[in-house]
Design a protein around this motif. Sequence first.
Motif, PDB file in Angstrom:
ATOM      1  N   ALA A  59      18.684 -20.614  23.592  1.00  0.00           N
ATOM      2  CA  ALA A  59      17.251 -20.361  23.466  1.00  0.00           C
ATOM      3  C   ALA A  59      16.864 -19.023  24.101  1.00  0.00           C
ATOM      4  N   GLN A  60      17.684 -18.567  25.028  1.00  0.00           N
ATOM      5  CA  GLN A  60      17.342 -17.330  25.741  1.00  0.00           C
ATOM      6  C   GLN A  60      18.219 -16.152  25.348  1.00  0.00           C
ATOM      7  N   THR A  61      19.086 -16.356  24.370  1.00  0.00           N
ATOM      8  CA  THR A  61      20.041 -15.293  24.042  1.00  0.00           C
ATOM      9  C   THR A  61      19.803 -14.735  22.655  1.00  0.00           C
ATOM     10  N   ARG A  62      19.629 -13.430  22.605  1.00  0.00           N
ATOM     11  CA  ARG A  62      19.437 -12.756  21.322  1.00  0.00           C
ATOM     12  C   ARG A  62      20.798 -12.617  20.641  1.00  0.00           C
ATOM     13  N   GLN A  63      20.817 -12.854  19.356  1.00  0.00           N
ATOM     14  CA  GLN A  63      22.079 -12.697  18.624  1.00  0.00           C
ATOM     15  C   GLN A  63      22.342 -11.227  18.310  1.00  0.00           C
ATOM     16  N   ARG A  70      25.959 -15.850  19.947  1.00  0.00           N
ATOM     17  CA  ARG A  70      25.597 -14.447  20.008  1.00  0.00           C
ATOM     18  C   ARG A  70      26.284 -13.640  18.903  1.00  0.00           C
ATOM     19  N   GLN A  71      27.544 -13.953  18.678  1.00  0.00           N
ATOM     20  CA  GLN A  71      28.324 -13.138  17.749  1.00  0.00           C
ATOM     21  C   GLN A  71      28.373 -13.682  16.324  1.00  0.00           C
ATOM     22  N   ALA A  72      27.794 -14.840  16.121  1.00  0.00           N
ATOM     23  CA  ALA A  72      27.864 -15.469  14.793  1.00  0.00           C
ATOM     24  C   ALA A  72      27.492 -14.516  13.648  1.00  0.00           C
ATOM     25  N   PRO A  73      26.458 -13.684  13.799  1.00  0.00           N
ATOM     26  CA  PRO A  73      26.124 -12.780  12.689  1.00  0.00           C
ATOM     27  C   PRO A  73      27.259 -11.823  12.341  1.00  0.00           C
ATOM     28  N   ARG A  74      28.224 -11.710  13.217  1.00  0.00           N
ATOM     29  CA  ARG A  74      29.312 -10.771  12.941  1.00  0.00           C
ATOM     30  C   ARG A  74      30.611 -11.476  12.543  1.00  0.00           C
ATOM     31  N   TYR A  75      30.550 -12.787  12.453  1.00  0.00           N
ATOM     32  CA  TYR A  75      31.736 -13.499  11.969  1.00  0.00           C
ATOM     33  C   TYR A  75      31.899 -13.218  10.489  1.00  0.00           C
ATOM     34  N   SER A  76      33.125 -12.924  10.094  1.00  0.00           N
ATOM     35  CA  SER A  76      33.368 -12.671   8.679  1.00  0.00           C
ATOM     36  C   SER A  76      34.446 -13.616   8.175  1.00  0.00           C
ATOM     37  N   SER A  77      34.106 -14.355   7.136  1.00  0.00           N
ATOM     38  CA  SER A  77      35.038 -15.373   6.646  1.00  0.00           C
ATOM     39  C   SER A  77      36.277 -14.748   6.016  1.00  0.00           C
ATOM     40  N   GLN A  80      31.561 -23.066  28.168  1.00  0.00           N
ATOM     41  CA  GLN A  80      30.144 -22.781  27.997  1.00  0.00           C
ATOM     42  C   GLN A  80      29.941 -21.326  27.563  1.00  0.00           C
ATOM     43  N   GLU A  81      30.658 -20.456  28.225  1.00  0.00           N
ATOM     44  CA  GLU A  81      30.611 -19.034  27.885  1.00  0.00           C
ATOM     45  C   GLU A  81      31.034 -18.816  26.436  1.00  0.00           C
ATOM     46  N   VAL A  82      32.094 -19.508  26.022  1.00  0.00           N
ATOM     47  CA  VAL A  82      32.601 -19.362  24.659  1.00  0.00           C
ATOM     48  C   VAL A  82      31.529 -19.792  23.662  1.00  0.00           C
ATOM     49  N   MET A  83      30.928 -20.966  23.896  1.00  0.00           N
ATOM     50  CA  MET A  83      29.953 -21.472  22.932  1.00  0.00           C
ATOM     51  C   MET A  83      28.737 -20.538  22.832  1.00  0.00           C
ATOM     52  N   LEU A  84      28.381 -19.958  23.956  1.00  0.00           N
ATOM     53  CA  LEU A  84      27.260 -19.027  23.945  1.00  0.00           C
ATOM     54  C   LEU A  84      27.617 -17.738  23.193  1.00  0.00           C
ATOM     55  N   GLU A  85      28.858 -17.311  23.359  1.00  0.00           N
ATOM     56  CA  GLU A  85      29.327 -16.136  22.625  1.00  0.00           C
ATOM     57  C   GLU A  85      29.370 -16.409  21.123  1.00  0.00           C
ATOM     58  N   VAL A  86      29.706 -17.645  20.771  1.00  0.00           N
ATOM     59  CA  VAL A  86      29.720 -18.022  19.360  1.00  0.00           C
ATOM     60  C   VAL A  86      28.327 -17.820  18.766  1.00  0.00           C
ATOM     61  N   THR A 131      40.201 -19.043  18.691  1.00  0.00           N
ATOM     62  CA  THR A 131      40.868 -17.830  19.161  1.00  0.00           C
ATOM     63  C   THR A 131      40.086 -17.237  20.328  1.00  0.00           C
ATOM     64  N   MET A 132      38.775 -17.225  20.171  1.00  0.00           N
ATOM     65  CA  MET A 132      37.913 -16.718  21.229  1.00  0.00           C
ATOM     66  C   MET A 132      38.076 -17.570  22.499  1.00  0.00           C
ATOM     67  N   ALA A 133      38.124 -18.880  22.308  1.00  0.00           N
ATOM     68  CA  ALA A 133      38.277 -19.796  23.448  1.00  0.00           C
ATOM     69  C   ALA A 133      39.604 -19.547  24.152  1.00  0.00           C
ATOM     70  N   HIS A 134      40.643 -19.365  23.358  1.00  0.00           N
ATOM     71  CA  HIS A 134      41.963 -19.133  23.946  1.00  0.00           C
ATOM     72  C   HIS A 134      41.964 -17.861  24.786  1.00  0.00           C
TER      73      HIS A 134
END
Lengths: 216, 230
Positions: free
Chosen positions: B72-76, A93-100, A85-91, A111-114
Amino acid sequence: MDMTNPLTPTAPNKSRRGSKVNELKVTRRTGVEGDLNARVNSLMARVARGDEAAFEDLYDELSGPVFGLVLKLVRDRAQSEEVAQEVMLEVWRQAPRYSSSRGTARSWVLTMAHHKAVDRIRSSEASQARDDKVGREEVPAFDSVVEEVESRLASQEVRSALEELTEVQREALTLAYYKGMTQQEVSVALDVPLGTVKTRMRDGLIRLRDKLGVGA
Amino acid sequence: MTEDQHSSVLTGAYALGSLDEFERARFERHLEVCAECRDEVDSFHETLAALGTAEAVPAPSSMKGSVLQGVAQTRQLRPEVAVSAPRSRVARMFALAACAAGLLVSGGVVGQVLSPAPTPGPLSASSVLEDSHRRTSEVAMGDGRMEVSVVANQAVVSTHDVSAPGEGKVYQLWAMTDSGPVSLGVMHRAGDQYMSLVGELSGANALAVTAEPKGGSTLPTSAAMALVEV
């Protein structure tokens, strides 16, 4: 990428699991795996722009692999759910900083999950005496771990690729990736010098990469 | 370079997540400058993603609701525009990771005692080294040099090409304060480097390193080998 690609079923597991063997047979740029990864990549691009609906689709694609991998390492279901759950939430949160430029979105997430799973293992073991752990528990246990990991691998392709590694390569890789051991712990568990562990990990991954045809 | 050759063998261990916090931070410095290792690590991550995907198990149905509620509650985070964006993505990913207790802080800290918490915290070498706002200074130390990266009140101190302190000796880090030197503990050895993580810099005007008898001293017993203002 076509979002309604029939090769990326939304009904989880059965059909997806069935396609996994094919996924690995081909390179990610051209085959089924390529399509799946391309779909995940394009979802990630939308998630990066704050698209919650795209995130839900991304969740459907990746929550299984994420949960499964975390479960493999952490073993406890409730704790694994927490970590996943933590991993998916981090995904999110951090998606704007993922770089292909550094690889597929799938690999970024896994990798994050691991790492989250490894952290959970190491922090929950931190209170135990390390010597005790390495000396008494890990050494007799590792054979069965390797066996169990090998026998339960969902993908025949991955399994046969692992079988092509030398014993030390396979063991070093397995203990690190599926048990979250540090290279020092692997060195103790296998009774092999640390320098050898490092090179076997690298050699093993190179062979596995070439065998699976999943070079970056 | 010999250091690069030495590091390149770590790509596998790094991708497998089997380096400790200090080795990891050190190797990430290497990745910053070595495109070859970076490519290899990326390809290993792709390979391992295939292994991870093969482990897929349906996530508990309750999880989706919780995650979506969290979303829904987390800012990116805002996109990063730093020059080193590709590389800092990796550093950030690993900074996410909490590290094993005890590996976080190699010595004491000024002004307060940080307990080595097992939860992810701001104090990790990568969180300092990945920060695009870090201030980095470098001074000579013996045959080599010492590098200090500072973010807010935290610092990572690392040596490069500095030989071992000698039989029965250790390198010890000090905070130079208005009331004299305060020990920041013995520097942690990571391969041929020595590193310290400083959790709280306030009150320190400078950082200094001395060679001390094994176990460290309460006050410096020799001249500073390196001194850098912070």
